[in-house]
Design an enzyme around this catalytic site. Structure first.
Site, PDB file in Angstrom:
ATOM      1  N   LYS B 205      43.712  41.122  34.116  1.00 23.85           N
ATOM      2  CA  LYS B 205      43.693  39.708  33.747  1.00 23.85           C
ATOM      3  C   LYS B 205      45.105  39.153  33.829  1.00 23.85           C
ATOM      4  O   LYS B 205      46.056  39.786  33.353  1.00 23.85           O
ATOM      5  CB  LYS B 205      43.167  39.546  32.311  1.00 23.85           C
ATOM      6  CG  LYS B 205      41.723  39.985  32.146  1.00 23.85           C
ATOM      7  CD  LYS B 205      40.752  38.978  32.742  1.00 23.85           C
ATOM      8  CE  LYS B 205      39.318  39.475  32.668  1.00 23.85           C
ATOM      9  NZ  LYS B 205      38.360  38.493  33.209  1.00 23.85           N
ATOM     10  N   ASP B 233      42.723  38.452  38.065  1.00 26.20           N
ATOM     11  CA  ASP B 233      41.729  37.478  37.598  1.00 26.20           C
ATOM     12  C   ASP B 233      42.388  36.491  36.639  1.00 26.20           C
ATOM     13  O   ASP B 233      42.864  36.876  35.578  1.00 26.20           O
ATOM     14  CB  ASP B 233      40.607  38.242  36.868  1.00 26.20           C
ATOM     15  CG  ASP B 233      39.484  37.339  36.379  1.00 26.20           C
ATOM     16  OD1 ASP B 233      39.584  36.112  36.572  1.00 26.20           O
ATOM     17  OD2 ASP B 233      38.520  37.865  35.801  1.00 26.20           O
ATOM     18  N   GLU B 259      40.878  36.209  41.427  1.00 24.25           N
ATOM     19  CA  GLU B 259      39.582  35.729  40.945  1.00 24.25           C
ATOM     20  C   GLU B 259      39.760  34.472  40.098  1.00 24.25           C
ATOM     21  O   GLU B 259      40.701  34.376  39.318  1.00 24.25           O
ATOM     22  CB  GLU B 259      38.951  36.856  40.114  1.00 24.25           C
ATOM     23  CG  GLU B 259      37.597  36.536  39.540  1.00 24.25           C
ATOM     24  CD  GLU B 259      36.948  37.781  38.925  1.00 24.25           C
ATOM     25  OE1 GLU B 259      37.262  38.918  39.363  1.00 24.25           O
ATOM     26  OE2 GLU B 259      36.137  37.621  37.994  1.00 24.25           O
ATOM     27  N   GLU B 288      31.358  33.696  38.659  1.00 21.45           N
ATOM     28  CA  GLU B 288      30.745  33.930  37.345  1.00 21.45           C
ATOM     29  C   GLU B 288      30.465  32.618  36.631  1.00 21.45           C
ATOM     30  O   GLU B 288      29.614  32.557  35.749  1.00 21.45           O
ATOM     31  CB  GLU B 288      31.607  34.857  36.475  1.00 21.45           C
ATOM     32  CG  GLU B 288      32.876  34.236  35.955  1.00 21.45           C
ATOM     33  CD  GLU B 288      33.763  35.229  35.208  1.00 21.45           C
ATOM     34  OE1 GLU B 288      34.207  36.202  35.840  1.00 21.45           O
ATOM     35  OE2 GLU B 288      34.002  35.046  34.017  1.00 21.45           O
ATOM     36  N   ASP B 311      26.222  36.261  39.165  1.00 23.17           N
ATOM     37  CA  ASP B 311      26.090  36.587  37.743  1.00 23.17           C
ATOM     38  C   ASP B 311      24.597  36.571  37.404  1.00 23.17           C
ATOM     39  O   ASP B 311      23.896  35.607  37.724  1.00 23.17           O
ATOM     40  CB  ASP B 311      26.853  35.564  36.906  1.00 23.17           C
ATOM     41  CG  ASP B 311      26.812  35.877  35.426  1.00 23.17           C
ATOM     42  OD1 ASP B 311      27.863  36.217  34.861  1.00 23.17           O
ATOM     43  OD2 ASP B 311      25.725  35.767  34.819  1.00 23.17           O
ATOM     44  N   HIS B 338      29.767  39.880  39.239  1.00 20.76           N
ATOM     45  CA  HIS B 338      30.388  39.810  37.921  1.00 20.76           C
ATOM     46  C   HIS B 338      29.520  40.601  36.955  1.00 20.76           C
ATOM     47  O   HIS B 338      28.294  40.514  36.984  1.00 20.76           O
ATOM     48  CB  HIS B 338      30.454  38.349  37.464  1.00 20.76           C
ATOM     49  CG  HIS B 338      30.871  38.198  36.029  1.00 20.76           C
ATOM     50  ND1 HIS B 338      30.054  37.654  35.058  1.00 20.76           N
ATOM     51  CD2 HIS B 338      32.027  38.540  35.405  1.00 20.76           C
ATOM     52  CE1 HIS B 338      30.689  37.651  33.902  1.00 20.76           C
ATOM     53  NE2 HIS B 338      31.877  38.182  34.070  1.00 20.76           N
TER      54      HIS B 338
END
Lengths: 423, 423
Positions: B205, B233, B259, B288, B311, B338
């Site tokens: 992240k 992400d 992402e 997502e 998703d 996801h």
């Protein structure tokens, strides 16, 4: 500082009984609202709402209650002195943003809450001589630091435009004559009445049956004559190829625009339709289900619409609508708001007056939708004169409802619904 | 025919206490679910859910209850024999579609209901030898009449791919090592453990602080070595220009993709980012929070993503995910689902196995997200072997939760929450 009375109520009008509001995708709407009242310690109240079509309004109420925790306990001053921060607080809660972000139920609820905040703000400002939202907008330039260049440019002639609006009002078009569920006879009668009242701009619902559409559109074009303006609205009924061929068949009645030809999310589809219909002189209009400013940015960047139809309750209240007005100006695309339903006319008139006075300074190809329903339930209903919206004079955002109307139409315990359920 | 027990429950896990799931936009999620149980007269039950982040889950429950009227009283046979019609019934109700359409709360609720229907269908099919959703999909080609050409093509080698999956499983990557709220020490420890368990694909992240990101990404790249795969992400944290410059600074750690660099609605923004990062060998992944198949169509048409992240709960269940899998195949863009949250791994494994066996027939640049949390609450948790998803063997859609887990975590009356509220 706010504290609760009854924060939000589910108010529904049984419009489906007479096919008012019927279109190709929404065949039996009961025009409804999640109606928000913010109480404050000062005694001043803020009234806001978001528009819905009946079933599911209780979901929006539930969302308003979830957002309430972010509003209650704050002072008006605290909110408006950092309105951008407050907007982000509502739309970017670390847990709730998953439910959107900034779309669908949670964004409709955000609009209801923020509409009430704007109403409250304008009423509070009333003590200092600006009292309705239009005036707050026109006379509080500090709100718009980001777009100051546009607004400074539009300072020229601002006073004249304000006076012009007070005298003549803002041009409107009517959707009341030709809902899809109306008979030809009803349509003719309503059209004839509207012409007598000075209307020159008419919208017809289409999209369920092509031969019906041709007949109905010819009938209306014949009644209103070649110099009046005609728009058609398919409420998302078609796919892209179908939209192009169907509308081409209706080109003979010379519509100014086709509204919502396909899915509101199909930006590139709208661009393809725009391109195909341009040689026929027909533009594409959309926006009432365009869920936020980022989506409008896509439509503008992709040349996917020629008319921007903002909605006072779909977008995140005044704040987000201003962003869209200013973007539309940058792209030189006219804004023609969506209205009707419950309270949408009352709300959006403030935004479009601001657009003309302070942003676009232009009336060409511009007009605001008007539907003649349910205004009698508001304490300060819109005033239409000679097919123009006359600027609102009462304090606030014009969406306070009569207490008796709310009580009678509250779902399911109001008298109206008790009777309906008995039937 | 369905009748109610308790149709839907609000189940929340206090994951925020330990910063599990924390990212640049969702700093304190409590992984939660609107958990649906469909009872039937036959005694068979269908279990479904949609994933949420805590606050506001009650809004989704309210929406599930509103949709329930369209499901209760129908037979499974009636639904699956015209599944397209049933899907439209749920998503195009004349009054409720205003609340979406097909986005946000109402669409999350649709997913929860339809996931339960698919679970029920697969369990019912079990009597005739196909029992989990993967198998129902792989062995019920009549569902896919529209895309039969793709599926016929993919018949070749289908049996081998099925056997391969049963033996080796589907490749996974892990997000569990590097949530934003984790310390460097924690991150190193988790990464070292993951390497020992055979993981070779890692996601980090990023997006809150650039210098932090550089330090964390270097640390991980160093630990996993040059041949392992790294993804980053940002969870929508940036605007377009910011995304390009920030990610360019992280190019040195050679991420496969960035992402969610910006707003999930900014299709053309993603296209601009894709174009700018292509020379650096970095792709854009998103999905997502891509709210429906029409939006995915935009992303694909605009070359705005290089990895499609479906998703299982954001889209309208299996039905809509199939449409996206097939579109992605047409555009030759790999699908990398996801997962994580609560139950997302359990659900989406069925879809990605179907994608490989019956649609893409390709594993290049393909992998499914895995997060090692909360699986212990399911009756048939995912099985990971050597960093691969092993095909599920139990009947249904794998999202039945242990009754005790549901009872303990129900909000707000479960024991877990009673204790939390006391603190």
């Amino acid at each position: 500082v706010y504290r609760g009375g009854r924060l939000v109520r589910d108010v529904r009008f049984p419009t489906s009984l007479e096919q008012h509001g019927s279109d190709a995708m929404h065949t039996d709407p009961d025009y409804s609202a999640a109606y928000v009242v913010l109480d404050t310690d000062s005694g001043l109240k803020g009234f806001g709402l978001t528009f819905t079509l009946g079933k599911g309004t209780e979901i929006v109420l539930c969302a308003v209650k979830a957002l309430a925790g972010l509003v209650i306990g704050k002072s008006l001053q605290e909110i408006v002195s950092n309105f951008r921060g407050f907007y982000r607080l509502l739309t970017s809660d670390g847990q709730m943003r998953w439910l959107g972000p900034e779309k669908g139920v949670i964004h409709l609820a955000t609009a209801a809450v923020l509409n009430a905040v704007w109403d409250l703000w304008a009423r509070a400002e009333g003590k200092h001589d600006t009292s309705c939202v239009t005036k707050t907008l026109c006379h509080t330039p500090s709100v718009f630091i980001l777009f100051l260049d546009i607004l400074v440019k539009a300072q020229e002639g601002k006073k004249q435009r304000e006076d012009q609006m007070l005298k003549e009002g803002y041009p409107a078009y009517t959707t009341s004559c030709a809902w899809l569920g109306y008979s030809d006879q009803q349509l003719k009668q309503l059209c004839s009445d509207a012409l007598k009242s000075g209307w020159t701009r008419f919208k017809v619902k289409v999209g369920a049956d092509l031969e019906d559409d041709i007949r109905r559109c010819r009938l209306i074009r014949k009644m209103i004559g070649p110099s009046s303006t005609l728009m058609i609205d398919a409420n998302q009924r078609w796919d892209v190829a179908e939209a192009i061929s169907w509308v081409s068949r209706l080109a003979e009645v010379k519509p100014l625009w086709i509204e919502e030809p396909t899915s509101p999310d199909d930006i590139l589809g709208h661009a393809a339709i725009s391109k195909a219909l341009a040689p026929l002189g027909i533009g594409v209009a959309t926006g009432e289900q365009c869920h936020n400013r980022v989506m409008f940015k896509q439509f503008l960047q992709a040349s996917a619409l020629q008319f921007v139809q903002i909605d006072s309750c779909r977008l995140g209240s005044v704040n987000e609508n201003l962003a869209v007005l200013l973007m539309a100006y940058k792209f030189q695309v006219p804004v023609c708001p969506h209205a009707g339903g419950v309270g949408l006319c009352e709300l959006v008139q403030h935004l479009i007056l601001f657009d003309y006075i302070c942003v676009s300074a232009d009336l060409r190809n511009r007009m605001c939708e008007y539907v003649d329903h349910l205004h009698e339930h508001f304490t300060s209903p819109v005033v239409i004169q000679d097919a123009h919206y006359m600027p609102p004079k009462d304090p606030g955002y014009s969406c306070e409802m009569l207490e008796e109307s709310v009580n009678r139409h509250e779902y399911p315990e109001g008298d109206i619904w008790k009777q309906e359920i008995k039937k």
